[in-house]
Design a protein around this motif. Structure first.
Motif: not given
Ligand code: NAP
Length: 256
Positions: A187-195, A15-20
């Motif tokens: 992949i089970s990711a830890g929390p990451i600030k995304t939309v 969606a943007n450059d913060r997306s996983i």
């Protein structure tokens, strides 16, 4: 030489450059993959995704609303025309209405439950089904999940239930697609600030708790997910399928 030299990868969920999915795309590009990108749609999204596609040198950029089976079929035809075959599909897509990501899970409305399951789970089934014929033997399908599938995480609610279904879907698809030597993993990711993450009530307060309690004493980022995804797309992981791999600095192993 890159791990993914010569591999063609189609990525859903930038969606943007913060997306996983952006972190995954970047790491895969660095490892030599040729990238195709599909995005959900709308002109504002297109405006955001186009420069990213250019930055990554993507050879394919197409809109596709994954809630629409005929749109997925049309996308598969376009991808087939462009690439002939694909080596990897990245599914980094989820959605649940904001109002059910707060308060009591017991209050989830039927329509919201179905929306969460449709977009966050069934889209993986639909993509696997429509793209199966394009996936080369030894191909790899990768999706994104979260620990809220395994344990109760306050406010994650219906998304936790959807992620549990997604993880079960990974195992069932791994059996079906294993017959063609295609692998399916999460992949089970830890929390990451995304939309998407910002839609979960109280999300911000999770980050310091994770870094305090995780064995590695830190949070993860989109590049960490990208590294794991590059491995899962590569031949180094050729006998790994049906798995959920945690990229969470070890947070999930802690009991207390
Ligand atoms: P994100 O940047 O908001 O990505 C979510 C993507 O899903 C967006 O590109 C969104 O597109 C797409 N999407 C939603 N509905 C769609 C549809 N009908 N058709 C096609 N695409 C659709 O957030 P993210 O955090 O990177 O999320 C990616 C994945 O990682 C999700 O499965 C999420 O649950 C998972 N995950 C996230 C975290 C975290 O803390 N961030 C942790 C573990 C797992 P639009 O924005 O254009 O609608």
């Amino acid at each position: 030489m890159g791990l993914l030299d010569g591999k063609k990868v189609l990525i859903f969920g930038i969606a943007n450059d913060r997306s996983i999915a952006y972190g995954i795309a970047r790491q895969m590009k660095e490892q030599g993959a040729e990238l195709g990108i599909s995005y959900a749609g709308g002109s504002s999204i297109e405006r955001r995704v186009k420069p990213i596609a250019e930055e990554l040198g993507a050879s394919f950029l197409e809109e596709c609303d994954l809630s629409d089976d005929s749109a997925i079929e049309a996308l598969a035809l376009k991808a087939e025309k462009k690439y002939g075959s694909l080596d990897c599909i990245v599914h980094s897509v989820a959605f649940a209405p904001h109002e059910c990501l707060a308060g009591r899970y017991a209050d989830t409305a039927r329509a919201d439950f179905l929306t969460a399951m449709n977009i966050s789970v069934y889209t993986l089934v639909a993509v696997a089904n429509k793209f199966e014929r394009l996936l080369s033997p030894e191909g790899s399908v990768i999706t994104m999940t979260y620990y809220g599938a395994e344990k109760v995480v306050p406010n994650y609610n219906v998304m936790g239930v959807a992620k549990a279904a997604l993880e079960a879907t990974v195992r069932y698809l791994a059996v079906d697609m294993g017959k063609k030597s295609v692998r399916v993993n999460a992949i089970s990711a830890g929390p990451i600030k995304t939309v998407s993450a910002a839609g979960v009530s109280g999300f911000r307060s999770m980050l310091p708790v994770y870094s305090e309690r995780a064995p590695l004493g830190r949070n993860v980022d989109i590049n960490d997910c990208g590294g794991c995804a590059a491995f899962l797309a590569s031949d180094l992981s050729k006998n790994i399928t049906g798995e959920v791999i945690h990229v969470d600095a070890g947070y999930n192993i802690m009991g207390f």
